[in-house]
Write a protein that holds these residues in place. Structure first.
Motif, PDB file in Angstrom:
ATOM      1  N   ALA A 242      21.837  16.084  -8.192  1.00  0.00           N
ATOM      2  CA  ALA A 242      20.729  15.122  -8.161  1.00  0.00           C
ATOM      3  C   ALA A 242      21.218  13.735  -8.574  1.00  0.00           C
ATOM      4  CB  ALA A 242      19.621  15.588  -9.095  1.00  0.00           C
ATOM      5  N   PRO A 243      20.785  12.686  -7.843  1.00  0.00           N
ATOM      6  CA  PRO A 243      21.240  11.329  -8.149  1.00  0.00           C
ATOM      7  C   PRO A 243      20.526  10.720  -9.361  1.00  0.00           C
ATOM      8  CG  PRO A 243      19.777  11.298  -6.260  1.00  0.00           C
ATOM      9  CD  PRO A 243      19.941  12.738  -6.652  1.00  0.00           C
ATOM     10  N   ILE A 244      19.672  11.494 -10.001  1.00  0.00           N
ATOM     11  CA  ILE A 244      18.975  11.015 -11.198  1.00  0.00           C
ATOM     12  C   ILE A 244      19.080  12.137 -12.237  1.00  0.00           C
ATOM     13  CG2 ILE A 244      16.757  11.824 -10.219  1.00  0.00           C
ATOM     14  CD1 ILE A 244      15.338   9.643 -11.761  1.00  0.00           C
ATOM     15  N   THR A 245      19.303  11.776 -13.496  1.00  0.00           N
ATOM     16  CA  THR A 245      19.435  12.832 -14.501  1.00  0.00           C
ATOM     17  C   THR A 245      18.062  13.191 -15.065  1.00  0.00           C
ATOM     18  OG1 THR A 245      19.658  11.312 -16.349  1.00  0.00           O
ATOM     19  CG2 THR A 245      21.693  11.911 -15.197  1.00  0.00           C
ATOM     20  N   ALA A 246      18.004  14.346 -15.721  1.00  0.00           N
ATOM     21  CA  ALA A 246      16.754  14.782 -16.339  1.00  0.00           C
ATOM     22  C   ALA A 246      16.345  13.787 -17.421  1.00  0.00           C
ATOM     23  CB  ALA A 246      16.930  16.178 -16.918  1.00  0.00           C
ATOM     24  N   THR A 247      17.319  13.237 -18.124  1.00  0.00           N
ATOM     25  CA  THR A 247      17.035  12.254 -19.175  1.00  0.00           C
ATOM     26  C   THR A 247      16.389  11.009 -18.572  1.00  0.00           C
ATOM     27  OG1 THR A 247      19.039  13.058 -20.230  1.00  0.00           O
ATOM     28  CG2 THR A 247      18.085  11.036 -21.125  1.00  0.00           C
ATOM     29  N   GLN A 248      16.927  10.558 -17.439  1.00  0.00           N
ATOM     30  CA  GLN A 248      16.369   9.369 -16.778  1.00  0.00           C
ATOM     31  C   GLN A 248      14.940   9.627 -16.295  1.00  0.00           C
ATOM     32  OE1 GLN A 248      19.465   8.864 -13.811  1.00  0.00           O
ATOM     33  NE2 GLN A 248      20.294   7.077 -14.882  1.00  0.00           N
ATOM     34  N   LEU A 249      14.749  10.792 -15.665  1.00  0.00           N
ATOM     35  CA  LEU A 249      13.414  11.108 -15.142  1.00  0.00           C
ATOM     36  C   LEU A 249      12.422  11.280 -16.288  1.00  0.00           C
ATOM     37  CD1 LEU A 249      11.617  11.641 -12.717  1.00  0.00           C
ATOM     38  CD2 LEU A 249      12.345  14.036 -12.744  1.00  0.00           C
ATOM     39  N   GLY A 250      12.868  11.940 -17.355  1.00  0.00           N
ATOM     40  CA  GLY A 250      12.012  12.126 -18.519  1.00  0.00           C
ATOM     41  C   GLY A 250      11.623  10.776 -19.123  1.00  0.00           C
ATOM     42  N   GLY A 251      12.567   9.864 -19.204  1.00  0.00           N
ATOM     43  CA  GLY A 251      12.318   8.513 -19.732  1.00  0.00           C
ATOM     44  C   GLY A 251      11.289   7.782 -18.897  1.00  0.00           C
ATOM     45  N   LEU A 252      11.371   7.990 -17.583  1.00  0.00           N
ATOM     46  CA  LEU A 252      10.409   7.357 -16.664  1.00  0.00           C
ATOM     47  C   LEU A 252       8.999   7.909 -16.893  1.00  0.00           C
ATOM     48  CD1 LEU A 252       9.646   5.713 -14.109  1.00  0.00           C
ATOM     49  CD2 LEU A 252      10.450   7.637 -12.748  1.00  0.00           C
ATOM     50  N   ILE A 253       8.930   9.225 -17.017  1.00  0.00           N
ATOM     51  CA  ILE A 253       7.620   9.862 -17.221  1.00  0.00           C
ATOM     52  C   ILE A 253       6.996   9.405 -18.543  1.00  0.00           C
ATOM     53  CG2 ILE A 253       6.482  12.098 -17.600  1.00  0.00           C
ATOM     54  CD1 ILE A 253       8.558  13.232 -15.522  1.00  0.00           C
ATOM     55  N   ALA A 254       7.847   9.217 -19.551  1.00  0.00           N
ATOM     56  CA  ALA A 254       7.356   8.743 -20.850  1.00  0.00           C
ATOM     57  C   ALA A 254       6.670   7.378 -20.706  1.00  0.00           C
ATOM     58  CB  ALA A 254       8.516   8.664 -21.839  1.00  0.00           C
ATOM     59  N   ARG A 255       7.237   6.521 -19.859  1.00  0.00           N
ATOM     60  CA  ARG A 255       6.665   5.172 -19.681  1.00  0.00           C
ATOM     61  C   ARG A 255       5.372   5.179 -18.872  1.00  0.00           C
ATOM     62  NH1 ARG A 255      10.318   4.299 -23.008  1.00  0.00           N
ATOM     63  NH2 ARG A 255       8.563   5.251 -24.076  1.00  0.00           N
ATOM     64  N   ILE A 256       5.224   6.219 -18.024  1.00  0.00           N
ATOM     65  CA  ILE A 256       3.936   6.346 -17.315  1.00  0.00           C
ATOM     66  C   ILE A 256       2.881   6.824 -18.305  1.00  0.00           C
ATOM     67  CG2 ILE A 256       2.713   7.409 -15.381  1.00  0.00           C
ATOM     68  CD1 ILE A 256       5.552   8.101 -14.244  1.00  0.00           C
ATOM     69  N   GLN A 257       3.278   7.811 -19.115  1.00  0.00           N
ATOM     70  CA  GLN A 257       2.344   8.427 -20.052  1.00  0.00           C
ATOM     71  C   GLN A 257       1.822   7.413 -21.077  1.00  0.00           C
ATOM     72  OE1 GLN A 257       1.980  11.420 -18.048  1.00  0.00           O
ATOM     73  NE2 GLN A 257       1.240  11.990 -20.079  1.00  0.00           N
ATOM     74  N   ASP A 258       2.711   6.484 -21.496  1.00  0.00           N
ATOM     75  CA  ASP A 258       2.246   5.525 -22.520  1.00  0.00           C
ATOM     76  C   ASP A 258       1.724   4.233 -21.883  1.00  0.00           C
ATOM     77  OD1 ASP A 258       4.446   4.004 -21.843  1.00  0.00           O
ATOM     78  OD2 ASP A 258       5.564   4.440 -23.674  1.00  0.00           O
ATOM     79  N   ASP A 259       1.467   4.300 -20.554  1.00  0.00           N
ATOM     80  CA  ASP A 259       0.831   3.185 -19.838  1.00  0.00           C
ATOM     81  C   ASP A 259       1.678   1.921 -19.777  1.00  0.00           C
ATOM     82  OD1 ASP A 259      -1.391   4.455 -18.909  1.00  0.00           O
ATOM     83  OD2 ASP A 259      -2.605   4.010 -20.684  1.00  0.00           O
ATOM     84  N   THR A 260       2.980   2.049 -19.994  1.00  0.00           N
ATOM     85  CA  THR A 260       3.834   0.878 -19.835  1.00  0.00           C
ATOM     86  C   THR A 260       3.876   0.467 -18.363  1.00  0.00           C
ATOM     87  OG1 THR A 260       5.184   1.635 -21.667  1.00  0.00           O
ATOM     88  CG2 THR A 260       6.170  -0.033 -20.246  1.00  0.00           C
ATOM     89  N   ILE A 261       3.902   1.468 -17.492  1.00  0.00           N
ATOM     90  CA  ILE A 261       3.900   1.173 -16.057  1.00  0.00           C
ATOM     91  C   ILE A 261       2.860   2.042 -15.350  1.00  0.00           C
ATOM     92  CG2 ILE A 261       6.287   0.354 -15.818  1.00  0.00           C
ATOM     93  CD1 ILE A 261       7.060   3.225 -15.026  1.00  0.00           C
ATOM     94  N   SER A 262       2.442   1.585 -14.176  1.00  0.00           N
ATOM     95  CA  SER A 262       1.495   2.361 -13.371  1.00  0.00           C
ATOM     96  C   SER A 262       2.274   3.361 -12.520  1.00  0.00           C
ATOM     97  CB  SER A 262       0.718   1.418 -12.458  1.00  0.00           C
ATOM     98  OG  SER A 262       1.598   0.854 -11.509  1.00  0.00           O
ATOM     99  N   GLY A 263       1.555   4.298 -11.927  1.00  0.00           N
ATOM    100  CA  GLY A 263       2.193   5.294 -11.071  1.00  0.00           C
ATOM    101  C   GLY A 263       2.910   4.651  -9.904  1.00  0.00           C
ATOM    102  N   LYS A 264       2.332   3.557  -9.387  1.00  0.00           N
ATOM    103  CA  LYS A 264       2.918   2.899  -8.229  1.00  0.00           C
ATOM    104  C   LYS A 264       4.244   2.230  -8.597  1.00  0.00           C
ATOM    105  CE  LYS A 264       1.698  -0.026  -4.400  1.00  0.00           C
ATOM    106  NZ  LYS A 264       0.906  -1.184  -4.009  1.00  0.00           N
TER     107      LYS A 264
END
Lengths: 146, 485
Positions: free
Chosen positions: B370-392
């Motif tokens: 996979a061209p993205i690591t689990a750590t990277q994807l997890g970090g991204l999901i964390a920022r969606i969850q805390d409303d730092t970024i929108s889903g889009k």
């Protein structure tokens, strides 16, 4: 479970024994071969009845499977000789083996197992020096058509 | 007439040992021709086979995993046939007493639901060498590197009823052997090869029709296609008044068809008998207990735990546990995203099963690459969850991570200025602009067509370049519009 197995063993026995003995039969030795029954038969066979009788067709089939080229005369001789061998072996069937576990090997031992350690010392050149035809490391054989 | 399909699968599972089943030659894939074939493998006179202990251990673990009986004294037998890539003139296999007897796999398909497929037996055998038909014009080349490679042949009961079930069974088996670590599962290199026995019979009939065997299918998709084609073909033949010939067929991935390989008019007579060179393999309770202790968490148990711990539905849990690598990726993603497993499980599953699966599919990659690591994807999901970024915006960050444009979601968000606008005044003025610039839509809303608010949210999101929080924008719009009533 054991009785089922011994049933299966005996059912398949004739075929196996046949192929086993046929694998030792070589056409070049045929003319010299004495009928085995002459030397080994009478002393072992206690019943005068012939229980197993092989036809030349049986022998032809087994010879074909083992890729042995036998002419008609040889087929008849082998049918007779192999029949005598099977007759001898068939006497084992008279023993009561109801409570005897079937054996797959004459020695009552278990296999010794080896550790999974690879040894890469392989002398391909030496192995291939006895092959009729090789090229680029592969053995060359007549074209196999599927 | 209604037809019922009867399918049984025979799968050859190459065991991931370092040396061969009966010799110490290495098993590594891709060596120069015949450099991994020693005197035993090429059947020089006077050699004797010695059984590899790990082969027995792996087969035992496999048997335990499918809840089969482990044969306490299993026997190797010689199976005779003549072919240039079989140097002894026989293959050492198992016949009357295979090491694994019985067992089952539970599968589930949309059409047939959950079903338990019986396994007849699984026996050990050695692989043959390779015939290289294209190597020369007038000859066939023989490479014996593969000769003696350990295989488990796992034979199912003829209980599979559809192509989809066959694929589900094969996937389940593949997942199981890779979880167990007994097979690398590499189908392209032939580590997991499927033969499909297929026949059809009038629905309700108890007798089997004549079957064909489609050999060496090396992908799940091809397996499904091959079976679908074969079922159609057999029904066409029978409905035209013809009869099925028992034969071996090959699947051609280019045409999507199967074609006859060789007919079995001369029934094979392999003349099996116990190999006198090998003593029975005796397995005691202590050995079995040791192997049981080595069993990892298996796919079904893992799927159940995922459903329970991460609040996943069955479909997600099953999809994520299809391979151990994928399951590990999922768990690592959630762990990187935060502590609340129940809340983070679903979003992580969605990202992996849709966005990431899409990328892997597009680039023909497996999860291991996979061209993205689990750590990277997890970090991204964390920022969606805390409303730092929108889903889009998250999708944009995901693409940037896949393209290697940043080390982490945080780095990309900072670099590209993607952080959600939290300045209330700025959002308020964008909301006011949207209301002022779209009088028609506002009128419609006031007229009771409240769904039109979505359009206005879109306008605000566009004006904010996606950096506003759509939920927040929606609330503000609705409040202002309702106040205008």
């Amino acid at each position: 479970m054991q009785s089922v197995l011994s049933g299966r063993y005996s059912e398949a026995y004739a075929t196996r024994a046949l192929s086993f003995y046929a694998s030792f039969a070589r056409p070049c030795e045929h003319s010299k071969a004495r009928p085995l029954a002459d030397s080994a038969g009478p002393s072992l066979i206690t019943s005068s009845e012939t229980i197993v009788s092989l036809t030349t067709d049986d022998v032809r089939k087994v010879a074909h499977l083992a890729r042995l080229g036998l002419d008609d005369a040889a087929l008849e001789d082998y049918a007779r000789e192999l029949s005598s061998i099977l007759d001898v072996v068939d006497h084992l069937g008279q023993a009561d083996t109801t409570d005897v576990a079937p054996m797959s090997h004459p020695l009552d031992l278990a296999a010794r197992l080896r550790d999974d350690v690879p040894d890469a010392t392989i002398d391909r050149e030496a192995f291939q020096s006895v092959a009729p035809d090789t090229a680029n490391g592969v053995y060359r054989v007549p074209k196999v058509i599927e | 007439m209604n037809w019922e399909t009867v399918i049984g699968l025979e799968v050859h599972i190459q065991l991931a040992t370092a040396s061969k089943i009966f010799s110490s030659a290495p098993t590594a894939y891709g060596a120069a021709a015949n450099e991994q074939a020693n005197a035993v493998d090429i059947a020089l006179p006077g050699v004797l086979p010695v059984i590899n202990r790990d082969v027995i251990a792996m087969a035992t673990r496999f048997g335990l995993a499918i809840e089969a009986d482990i044969t306490r004294a299993s026997v190797f037998a010689r199976k005779h046939y003549f072919y240039p890539d079989l140097p002894k003139g026989y293959q050492i296999s198992q016949y009357d007493l295979p090491i694994v007897a019985g067992g089952h796999l539970d599968i589930e398909t949309a059409e047939q639901g959950a079903r338990r497929i019986g396994i007849t037996r699984a026996h050990l055998e050695e692989d043959a060498g390779k015939s290289l038909h294209e190597a020369f014009d007038r000859e066939t080349g023989i490479d014996l590197n593969r000769a003696g490679t350990p295989l488990i042949e796992c034979v199912s009961e003829p209980e599979i009823r559809t192509a989809a079930e066959a694929a589900a069974y094969a996937k389940k088996l593949h997942a199981l052997v890779t979880y167990l670590g007994i097979c690398d599962g590499n189908m392209a290199e032939g580590s997991f090869r499927i033969d499909a026995n297929v026949s059809v019979r009038p629905a309700g009939s108890t007798e089997f029709g004549t079957r064909t065997e489609t050999k060496n299918v090396n992908s799940f998709r091809f397996l499904e296609k091959a079976i679908e084609f074969e079922v159609e073909r057999q029904i066409d033949v029978l409905e035209a008044g013809g009869s099925i010939t028992q034969e071996t067929r090959l699947f051609d991935p280019d045409s999507g068809e199967t074609r006859a390989m060789r007919s079995k008019e001369e029934a094979h007579d392999y003349r099996y008998f116990p190999d006198p060179d090998l003593l029975p393999v005796v397995i005691d309770e202590a050995f079995i207990d040791t192997q049981r202790g080595h069993l990892p968490e298996l796919p079904d148990a893992k799927a159940a735990r995922f459903a329970n711990e991460y609040g996943l539905n069955t479909a997600d849990a099953t999809a994520l546990t299809q391979s151990r690598v994928l399951a590990d990726f999922f768990e690592a993603t959630v762990a990187a995203a935060g502590h609340d497993k129940a809340a983070l499980g679903k979003p992580a599953a969605n990202w992996i099963n849709s966005e990431l699966a899409g990328v892997l599919n597009r680039d023909g990659l497996s999860i291991a690459d996979a061209p993205i690591t689990a750590t990277q994807l997890g970090g991204l999901i964390a920022r969606i969850q805390d409303d730092t970024i929108s889903g889009k915006i998250a999708k944009q960050v995901f693409d940037a991570l896949v393209a290697g444009e940043g080390e982490s979601a945080d780095a990309i968000i900072a670099d590209k200025g993607l952080k959600q606008i939290t300045d209330t005044g700025a959002i308020e003025s964008l909301v006011d602009d949207a209301i002022a610039n779209n009088p028609d839509q506002v009128a419609q809303y006031l007229d009771g067509k409240t769904k039109i608010v979505g359009f206005l949210v879109g306008q605000v999101m566009k004006a904010s370049q996606g950096k506003a929080n759509p939920k927040d924008v929606n609330q503000r719009l609705v409040a202002k519009l309702d106040a205008m009533k």
